[in-house]
Design a protein around this motif. Structure first.
Motif, PDB file in Angstrom:
ATOM      1  N   LEU A   1      11.319 -20.324  17.101  1.00 43.72           N
ATOM      2  CA  LEU A   1      10.225 -21.290  17.036  1.00 43.72           C
ATOM      3  C   LEU A   1      10.141 -22.105  18.329  1.00 43.72           C
ATOM      4  N   ALA A   2      11.289 -22.495  18.856  1.00 48.67           N
ATOM      5  CA  ALA A   2      11.321 -23.310  20.068  1.00 48.67           C
ATOM      6  C   ALA A   2      10.735 -22.567  21.264  1.00 48.67           C
ATOM      7  N   HIS A   3      10.911 -21.253  21.284  1.00 51.86           N
ATOM      8  CA  HIS A   3      10.407 -20.450  22.404  1.00 51.86           C
ATOM      9  C   HIS A   3       9.017 -19.868  22.129  1.00 51.86           C
ATOM     10  N   GLY A   4       8.417 -20.280  20.986  1.00 51.95           N
ATOM     11  CA  GLY A   4       7.088 -19.790  20.650  1.00 51.95           C
ATOM     12  C   GLY A   4       7.032 -18.294  20.483  1.00 51.95           C
ATOM     13  N   GLN A   5       8.099 -17.725  19.935  1.00 52.00           N
ATOM     14  CA  GLN A   5       8.162 -16.273  19.816  1.00 52.00           C
ATOM     15  C   GLN A   5       7.995 -15.844  18.356  1.00 52.00           C
ATOM     16  N   ARG A   6       8.934 -15.096  17.822  1.00 48.67           N
ATOM     17  CA  ARG A   6       8.721 -14.469  16.514  1.00 48.67           C
ATOM     18  C   ARG A   6       9.085 -15.397  15.358  1.00 48.67           C
ATOM     19  N   ALA A   7       8.302 -16.467  15.199  1.00 54.09           N
ATOM     20  CA  ALA A   7       8.499 -17.385  14.083  1.00 54.09           C
ATOM     21  C   ALA A   7       7.220 -18.181  13.866  1.00 54.09           C
ATOM     22  N   VAL A   8       6.979 -18.568  12.609  1.00 54.98           N
ATOM     23  CA  VAL A   8       5.848 -19.427  12.273  1.00 54.98           C
ATOM     24  C   VAL A   8       6.339 -20.556  11.381  1.00 54.98           C
ATOM     25  N   LYS A   9       5.595 -21.671  11.423  1.00 55.61           N
ATOM     26  CA  LYS A   9       5.975 -22.851  10.646  1.00 55.61           C
ATOM     27  C   LYS A   9       4.753 -23.394   9.938  1.00 55.61           C
ATOM     28  N   GLY A  10       4.930 -23.795   8.687  1.00 53.58           N
ATOM     29  CA  GLY A  10       3.822 -24.365   7.937  1.00 53.58           C
ATOM     30  C   GLY A  10       3.176 -23.356   7.015  1.00 53.58           C
TER      31      GLY A  10
ATOM     32  N   THR B   1       2.285 -19.266   7.774  1.00 51.20           N
ATOM     33  CA  THR B   1       3.169 -18.366   7.034  1.00 51.20           C
ATOM     34  C   THR B   1       2.373 -17.462   6.103  1.00 51.20           C
ATOM     35  N   VAL B   2       1.365 -18.013   5.451  1.00 55.30           N
ATOM     36  CA  VAL B   2       0.509 -17.216   4.569  1.00 55.30           C
ATOM     37  C   VAL B   2      -0.220 -16.136   5.365  1.00 55.30           C
ATOM     38  N   GLY B   3      -0.721 -16.491   6.549  1.00 60.75           N
ATOM     39  CA  GLY B   3      -1.395 -15.497   7.384  1.00 60.75           C
ATOM     40  C   GLY B   3      -0.470 -14.371   7.782  1.00 60.75           C
TER      41      GLY B   3
ATOM     42  N   SER C   1       8.481 -26.760  -3.509  1.00 59.23           N
ATOM     43  CA  SER C   1       7.273 -27.095  -2.761  1.00 59.23           C
ATOM     44  C   SER C   1       6.098 -27.152  -3.729  1.00 59.23           C
ATOM     45  N   PRO C   2       5.255 -28.188  -3.630  1.00 59.08           N
ATOM     46  CA  PRO C   2       4.083 -28.279  -4.500  1.00 59.08           C
ATOM     47  C   PRO C   2       2.881 -27.490  -3.986  1.00 59.08           C
ATOM     48  N   ALA C   3       3.046 -26.798  -2.862  1.00 61.89           N
ATOM     49  CA  ALA C   3       1.925 -26.118  -2.214  1.00 61.89           C
ATOM     50  C   ALA C   3       1.313 -25.054  -3.120  1.00 61.89           C
ATOM     51  N   ARG C   4      -0.002 -24.887  -3.008  1.00 65.30           N
ATOM     52  CA  ARG C   4      -0.742 -23.898  -3.781  1.00 65.30           C
ATOM     53  C   ARG C   4      -1.541 -23.008  -2.831  1.00 65.30           C
ATOM     54  N   VAL C   5      -1.793 -21.784  -3.263  1.00 68.40           N
ATOM     55  CA  VAL C   5      -2.598 -20.840  -2.480  1.00 68.40           C
ATOM     56  C   VAL C   5      -3.512 -20.084  -3.439  1.00 68.40           C
ATOM     57  N   TRP C   6      -4.383 -19.268  -2.861  1.00 65.29           N
ATOM     58  CA  TRP C   6      -5.255 -18.396  -3.642  1.00 65.29           C
ATOM     59  C   TRP C   6      -4.766 -16.956  -3.513  1.00 65.29           C
ATOM     60  N   VAL C   7      -4.747 -16.233  -4.626  1.00 65.64           N
ATOM     61  CA  VAL C   7      -4.254 -14.858  -4.614  1.00 65.64           C
ATOM     62  C   VAL C   7      -5.206 -13.933  -5.351  1.00 65.64           C
TER      63      VAL C   7
ATOM     64  N   LEU D   1      16.565 -19.263   1.191  1.00 65.08           N
ATOM     65  CA  LEU D   1      16.257 -20.587   0.651  1.00 65.08           C
ATOM     66  C   LEU D   1      17.064 -21.617   1.417  1.00 65.08           C
ATOM     67  N   LEU D   2      16.367 -22.426   2.200  1.00 65.09           N
ATOM     68  CA  LEU D   2      17.014 -23.404   3.064  1.00 65.09           C
ATOM     69  C   LEU D   2      16.623 -24.815   2.658  1.00 65.09           C
ATOM     70  N   HIS D   3      17.506 -25.757   2.973  1.00 63.58           N
ATOM     71  CA  HIS D   3      17.212 -27.165   2.710  1.00 63.58           C
ATOM     72  C   HIS D   3      16.342 -27.698   3.846  1.00 63.58           C
ATOM     73  N   GLN D   4      15.078 -27.319   3.818  1.00 60.88           N
ATOM     74  CA  GLN D   4      14.144 -27.773   4.832  1.00 60.88           C
ATOM     75  C   GLN D   4      12.873 -28.210   4.128  1.00 60.88           C
ATOM     76  N   SER D   5      12.056 -28.955   4.833  1.00 59.84           N
ATOM     77  CA  SER D   5      10.888 -29.540   4.193  1.00 59.84           C
ATOM     78  C   SER D   5       9.661 -28.641   4.221  1.00 59.84           C
ATOM     79  N   LYS D   6       9.604 -27.692   5.155  1.00 61.98           N
ATOM     80  CA  LYS D   6       8.407 -26.886   5.317  1.00 61.98           C
ATOM     81  C   LYS D   6       8.679 -25.402   5.132  1.00 61.98           C
ATOM     82  N   ILE D   7       7.634 -24.707   4.710  1.00 57.58           N
ATOM     83  CA  ILE D   7       7.669 -23.260   4.603  1.00 57.58           C
ATOM     84  C   ILE D   7       7.568 -22.655   6.002  1.00 57.58           C
TER      85      ILE D   7
END
Length: 333
Positions: A232-241, A245-247, A263-269, A313-319
């Motif tokens: 993530l720091a090098h802007g390479q093979r990682a996404v945040k949020g 992540t859904v994309g 996470s309370p997040a919702r999506v459409w499927v 499964l990590l103790h982090q705040s974001k997907i």
């Protein structure tokens, strides 16, 4: 459904039944079909009658129980839920990080090799040594003592070599990431000399198996978290949020999905695993005629499982996610 079937006191034998009734009422209120409720009823009543577990996880649909998982203790939280997709995150969190490993028990005549798969299933192989005599050294002072001691040691080594060959083959076949060795000290020492070099660095003598497995799990999760932050720091093979992540999940890019405990997040499927988006209009443009709203973690787990990805499964705040590749459509944030 996640049910607590523990019996805490002899004075309250009906407690598990009462807890199940409360869960059943929740399922009924949320619109579970009667046929499905009857199938769950039968499963729970059989479980209570046989007293086979302290906790039970049931996934059911269309009048049938699709999957049962028995727990050694009560689930962290009782839960009854009706939804388009199974809510598997609590079960995965309870199981923890899973990986294949070998349990090897040796004596001077051979050994037993047990391969434990990520799903907990076990395959056991018994290895009988080719050499049987002499197995034991003679007592001090016996006639021709040194010759018999050398012969005994040669027998142990020959048998250990055979076990070692089988260990190497079995570890490769089941993708073992850890080798735990126990048994007779002399045979164990002889076996360690026969274990293939690449496997040796992942080999430990088993004393407290559960403690060693927990250490390995922590080590694996730490390595995943460090790699994710580095990518993530090098802007390479990682996404945040959620959106990024859904994309990535929709395009099958995810190598390892990183989820928080909750996470309370919702999506459409839609009906296909990769029919997933935060934008309802996007699903319509994809040709999905009956989209439904769902928990983001359940939808992402389905999409990643269908595209052969992994989950951490990590103790982090974001997907977030570690990716197999990036392209012009990849949004890192």
């Amino acid at each position: 459904m996640y049910a607590d079937l523990t019996r805490t006191t002899e004075e309250a034998p009906k407690a598990p039944e009462l807890r199940w009734r409360a869960l059943r009422e929740t399922l009924h209120t949320e619109g579970a079909p009667e046929g499905t409720l009857r199938a769950i009823d039968q499963t729970v009543h059989e479980e209570l009658a046989e007293k086979r577990s302290e906790g039970l996880v049931i996934f059911a649909a269309a009048g049938e129980v699709a999957r049962i998982t028995r727990l050694p203790g009560a689930p962290a939280n009782e839960l009854a839920r009706v939804s388009p997709l199974p809510h598997v995150l609590p079960l995965l969190a309870d199981r923890g990080e899973r990986f294949s490993y070998l349990l090897v028990t040796v004596d001077r005549r051979g050994g037993e090799i047990c391969c434990v798969a990520p799903d907990g299933s076990r395959t056991t192989i018994h290895v009988e040594g080719d050499e049987e005599y002499p197995i034991r050294k003679v007592k001090a002072g016996d006639w021709n003592q040194s010759r018999f001691q050398r012969a005994a040691e040669n027998v142990w080594k020959a048998n250990a070599k055979k076990v070692g060959r089988e260990v190497g083959q079995t570890a490769k076949q089941c993708g073992a990431e850890l080798l735990l060795v126990s048994g007779d000290p002399q045979a164990r020492s002889a076996l360690m000399e026969e274990i293939p070099e690449p496997l040796l660095e992942h080999t430990v003598e088993a004393k407290d198996v559960e403690e060693l497995l927990e250490l390995k799990q922590t080590e694996r999760l730490t390595a995943i978290a460090e790699r994710y932050e580095r990518e993530l720091a090098h802007g390479q093979r990682a996404v945040k949020g959620l959106s990024a992540t859904v994309g990535a999940a929709r395009r099958g890019q995810i190598e390892t999905l990183l989820l928080p405990d909750h996470s309370p997040a919702r999506v459409w499927v839609g009906p296909n695993p990769t029919d997933i988006t935060v934008d309802l209009g996007e699903l319509h443009r994809m040709g999905v005629t009956d989209p439904v709203e769902e928990r983001a973690d359940a939808a992402l787990i389905r999409a990643v499982a269908a595209t052969d990805g992994n989950l951490a499964l990590l103790h982090q705040s974001k997907i977030g996610a570690i990716l197999r590749y990036t392209d012009s459509a990849t949004r890192h944030q």
